[in-house]
Design a protein around this motif. Sequence first.
Motif, mmCIF file in Angstrom:
data_model
loop_
_atom_site.group_PDB
_atom_site.id
_atom_site.type_symbol
_atom_site.label_atom_id
_atom_site.label_comp_id
_atom_site.label_asym_id
_atom_site.label_seq_id
_atom_site.Cartn_x
_atom_site.Cartn_y
_atom_site.Cartn_z
ATOM 1 N N GLY A 92 0.830 -1.208 0.000
ATOM 2 C CA GLY A 92 0.000 0.000 0.000
ATOM 3 C C GLY A 92 0.853 1.242 0.000
ATOM 4 N N LEU A 93 1.321 1.631 -1.161
ATOM 5 C CA LEU A 93 2.296 2.720 -1.262
ATOM 6 C C LEU A 93 1.676 4.100 -1.096
ATOM 7 C CD1 LEU A 93 4.407 1.403 -4.279
ATOM 8 C CD2 LEU A 93 4.847 1.120 -1.841
ATOM 9 N N ASP A 94 0.346 4.220 -1.116
ATOM 10 C CA ASP A 94 -0.281 5.529 -1.037
ATOM 11 C C ASP A 94 -0.665 5.929 0.389
ATOM 12 O OD1 ASP A 94 -2.093 3.512 -0.851
ATOM 13 O OD2 ASP A 94 -3.688 4.533 -1.967
ATOM 14 N N VAL A 95 -0.374 5.085 1.387
ATOM 15 C CA VAL A 95 -0.724 5.414 2.762
ATOM 16 C C VAL A 95 0.306 6.379 3.337
ATOM 17 C CG1 VAL A 95 0.548 3.475 3.759
ATOM 18 C CG2 VAL A 95 -1.394 4.420 4.990
ATOM 19 N N ARG A 96 -0.167 7.295 4.202
ATOM 20 C CA ARG A 96 0.720 8.291 4.791
ATOM 21 C C ARG A 96 0.368 8.490 6.268
ATOM 22 N NH1 ARG A 96 2.614 7.177 0.744
ATOM 23 N NH2 ARG A 96 3.307 8.494 -0.982
ATOM 24 N N ASN B 31 6.637 10.644 5.725
ATOM 25 C CA ASN B 31 5.804 10.769 4.525
ATOM 26 C C ASN B 31 6.647 11.079 3.295
ATOM 27 O OD1 ASN B 31 3.534 10.265 6.032
ATOM 28 N ND2 ASN B 31 3.012 12.417 6.323
ATOM 29 N N ASP B 32 7.662 11.928 3.469
ATOM 30 C CA ASP B 32 8.557 12.209 2.337
ATOM 31 C C ASP B 32 9.285 10.946 1.895
ATOM 32 O OD1 ASP B 32 7.769 14.837 2.470
ATOM 33 O OD2 ASP B 32 9.512 15.501 3.627
ATOM 34 N N MET B 33 9.732 10.172 2.883
ATOM 35 C CA MET B 33 10.398 8.915 2.534
ATOM 36 C C MET B 33 9.450 7.973 1.799
ATOM 37 S SD MET B 33 11.872 5.976 5.093
ATOM 38 C CE MET B 33 10.168 5.547 5.473
ATOM 39 N N ALA B 34 8.200 7.878 2.298
ATOM 40 C CA ALA B 34 7.230 7.003 1.636
ATOM 41 C C ALA B 34 6.921 7.475 0.226
ATOM 42 C CB ALA B 34 5.941 6.954 2.474
ATOM 43 N N GLN B 35 6.829 8.800 0.041
ATOM 44 C CA GLN B 35 6.564 9.324 -1.296
ATOM 45 C C GLN B 35 7.727 9.034 -2.241
ATOM 46 O OE1 GLN B 35 3.657 10.793 -2.330
ATOM 47 N NE2 GLN B 35 4.585 10.611 -4.359
ATOM 48 N N ASN B 36 8.946 9.245 -1.760
ATOM 49 C CA ASN B 36 10.114 8.945 -2.590
ATOM 50 C C ASN B 36 10.189 7.453 -2.908
ATOM 51 O OD1 ASN B 36 10.877 11.639 -2.528
ATOM 52 N ND2 ASN B 36 12.157 11.365 -0.704
ATOM 53 N N GLN C 274 10.021 5.857 -6.585
ATOM 54 C CA GLN C 274 11.085 4.992 -7.062
ATOM 55 C C GLN C 274 10.539 3.630 -7.495
ATOM 56 O OE1 GLN C 274 14.068 6.010 -7.546
ATOM 57 N NE2 GLN C 274 15.098 4.102 -8.089
ATOM 58 N N ILE C 275 9.625 3.072 -6.677
ATOM 59 C CA ILE C 275 9.061 1.767 -7.033
ATOM 60 C C ILE C 275 8.243 1.867 -8.315
ATOM 61 C CG2 ILE C 275 7.381 0.031 -6.276
ATOM 62 C CD1 ILE C 275 8.359 0.404 -3.455
ATOM 63 N N GLU C 276 7.480 2.954 -8.450
ATOM 64 C CA GLU C 276 6.704 3.115 -9.682
ATOM 65 C C GLU C 276 7.620 3.271 -10.895
ATOM 66 O OE1 GLU C 276 4.175 6.401 -8.932
ATOM 67 O OE2 GLU C 276 2.702 5.234 -7.762
ATOM 68 N N ARG C 277 8.738 3.991 -10.706
ATOM 69 C CA ARG C 277 9.686 4.106 -11.827
ATOM 70 C C ARG C 277 10.288 2.753 -12.169
ATOM 71 N NH1 ARG C 277 11.158 9.105 -9.320
ATOM 72 N NH2 ARG C 277 12.853 8.060 -8.213
ATOM 73 N N LEU C 278 10.661 2.004 -11.129
ATOM 74 C CA LEU C 278 11.224 0.678 -11.379
ATOM 75 C C LEU C 278 10.189 -0.247 -12.016
ATOM 76 C CD1 LEU C 278 13.294 0.122 -8.097
ATOM 77 C CD2 LEU C 278 14.169 0.647 -10.383
ATOM 78 N N ALA C 279 8.924 -0.145 -11.547
ATOM 79 C CA ALA C 279 7.878 -0.982 -12.141
ATOM 80 C C ALA C 279 7.655 -0.627 -13.602
ATOM 81 C CB ALA C 279 6.585 -0.823 -11.347
ATOM 82 N N GLU C 280 7.639 0.682 -13.882
ATOM 83 C CA GLU C 280 7.484 1.089 -15.280
ATOM 84 C C GLU C 280 8.672 0.647 -16.125
ATOM 85 O OE1 GLU C 280 5.810 2.632 -18.635
ATOM 86 O OE2 GLU C 280 4.927 2.285 -16.657
ATOM 87 N N LEU C 281 9.871 0.758 -15.545
ATOM 88 C CA LEU C 281 11.056 0.290 -16.266
ATOM 89 C C LEU C 281 10.985 -1.213 -16.502
ATOM 90 C CD1 LEU C 281 13.866 0.907 -17.419
ATOM 91 C CD2 LEU C 281 14.801 0.549 -15.125
ATOM 92 N N SER C 282 10.493 -1.962 -15.494
ATOM 93 C CA SER C 282 10.364 -3.401 -15.671
ATOM 94 C C SER C 282 9.347 -3.736 -16.755
ATOM 95 C CB SER C 282 9.958 -4.033 -14.343
ATOM 96 O OG SER C 282 9.757 -5.424 -14.485
ATOM 97 N N ARG C 283 8.224 -2.994 -16.752
ATOM 98 C CA ARG C 283 7.224 -3.234 -17.802
ATOM 99 C C ARG C 283 7.784 -2.910 -19.184
ATOM 100 N NH1 ARG C 283 3.765 -1.094 -13.728
ATOM 101 N NH2 ARG C 283 4.045 1.012 -14.561
ATOM 102 N N MET C 284 8.531 -1.804 -19.275
ATOM 103 C CA MET C 284 9.141 -1.463 -20.572
ATOM 104 C C MET C 284 10.135 -2.537 -21.010
ATOM 105 S SD MET C 284 9.771 2.628 -20.043
ATOM 106 C CE MET C 284 10.694 2.712 -21.596
ATOM 107 N N GLN C 285 10.904 -3.039 -20.026
ATOM 108 C CA GLN C 285 11.869 -4.084 -20.351
ATOM 109 C C GLN C 285 11.165 -5.357 -20.811
ATOM 110 O OE1 GLN C 285 14.330 -5.170 -17.054
ATOM 111 N NE2 GLN C 285 15.722 -6.407 -18.273
ATOM 112 N N GLN C 286 10.054 -5.707 -20.114
ATOM 113 C CA GLN C 286 9.317 -6.893 -20.520
ATOM 114 C C GLN C 286 8.741 -6.730 -21.920
ATOM 115 O OE1 GLN C 286 6.397 -7.527 -17.460
ATOM 116 N NE2 GLN C 286 7.940 -7.672 -15.830
ATOM 117 N N ARG C 287 8.162 -5.537 -22.168
ATOM 118 C CA ARG C 287 7.611 -5.306 -23.510
ATOM 119 C C ARG C 287 8.709 -5.351 -24.566
ATOM 120 N NH1 ARG C 287 4.587 -1.187 -21.020
ATOM 121 N NH2 ARG C 287 5.991 0.375 -21.930
#
Length: 560
Positions: A252-256, A273-278, A282-295
């Motif tokens: 649950g990355l959106d909890v603060r 909260n700043d740490m959780a947001q960062n 970062q996880i969303e960037r890595l997830a998007e990078l992983s999806r791009m790599q898979q595609r």
Amino acid sequence: MAFGRRVRARGRYLRRRARLWGYAWRRSLRLRVVSTTVVIGIGSLLLLGTLLSTQVRDGIFDDRAEQVLADAASRTQSAQDRFDSATANSTQAVQQLANDTVRSLQETAVGTAGVVLLRSQDATGPIEILPFATDPRLRALITPLLSQAVREQDRQQWQSVAMPVPGEAGVTAPGIAVGSRVLIPGAGEHELYFIYSLAAEQDTLWLLQRALAVGGLALVAMLVLMTWYITRQVLDPVQQAAKVAATLSAGGLDVRMRVVGRDELALLARSFNDMAQNLQDQIERLAELSRMQQRFVSDVSHELRTPLTTIRMASELLYESREQLPAAQRRSVELLATQLDRFEALLADLLEISRFDAGAVELEAEQSDLRGVVDRVVGLTEAIAADRGSWLDVDLPAAGVAAELDSRRIERVVRNLVVNAIEHGEGHPIEIRVGAGPRAVAVSVRDHGVGMTARQAEHVFDRFWRADPARQRTLGGTGLGLAIALEDVRLHGGALEAWGSPGEGACFRLTLPRRAGMTIDPASESPLPLRPDRTAAETERPATDPSGPAAVPELDQEEQ
């Protein structure tokens, strides 16, 4: 018997309560802080109250003792003056004088519980009078020790006594007995005692002690409330941070955290909260990078199939006519065909890996016999083992080994393990074992080749990983076989483990639940051991075996 059972039951109850309190003490920081504060506060209050009560008691007693001694000395002098001025010369007159004097002293005294006149043992007068006391019960308070001190000393003597309380049997009150010598005309030396009550001072002391006790209880209650409030102010944000951290770890990355105020705890919440947001970014960037790599891997694999098909057609034409080509060109055509086969296998593995990464793989499980899967793999790899000089030692149970599994995927897993064992077996026997347990079934593949270290066993399922980068694959592997095998096993809810020792070979154990998706513990539920007990010498094929490396030894004539 019944009493013993009650005692044991009570002991068990107390032990359970002690364990519950111990568990609560270990789990709750708030309880530890409040309990420690209360214990320290109560101890401090008891010590302070005891010291204060003792000092007040001693002060009250000393002041009252000074007043008593001064009053007793004044009244003793007054009695002596009256005796000196009297003209009584008969026993009756002297007795009356003594009685009247004692009564007069009692009537005019303030705070005096009674007066006692006793004949001294050293009296030498011709007239002997009877002892007299305003309260006969008080005569018992004059101890021999006090009487002796009065006779032997010229000054007044005193002693603390416990006075009986009128109307209350067995109840006493503190008091002071003061004694002095007086000389009665004709009767000689006598002892005059004044008994003073300290009941009023005792009541004052009790009142003070009750006030201290009530004030101490109120202070302890206030201390508990203050400690609870302070710990709540400090620990509630910490507990909230723990809950938020647990939610973050669960995905649950959106909890603060809730930010209140501008103090240090608010700063902690904002920083968290700043740490959780960062972390979320970062996880969303890595997830998007992983999806791009898979595609990318999937798209490249698909796009390469079209030119690869064209190249395959041209290669097959060249391969069919290779006999007409010069030797060097013929060798190049053969290498081209071999590498095209390997390239196609690599593309297939890349597509399979991309499907696993994308979560697009579905399990097609059905009830199957694991022995049949192993039989098919042995039939396909016997020739490969014979070419490498290895012997497939297969041990299958007599009873069926039924489990819900995707036969195609499990066959691919076992084939990868067997081929990997043949490649690294250095021509030694390959042991294949199948086992069944109440909740799990297993296949182990053991070679007696170069082996591997424990660190290498941790990375053997990594993609494109090699224990020895300089070692070339001789059986056309792509470096993804064990990684795909691990994903296939995880899809079933099983486990794929590796063990190795340099110079002793390696062992791979595949453990599957009897029902697909069921959770098992391979360490305790797998029917086969991961670390083999048998040595290479026990399974080494005899050098004089005439039947070939993959054949089963014939039975003796007597057995036939």
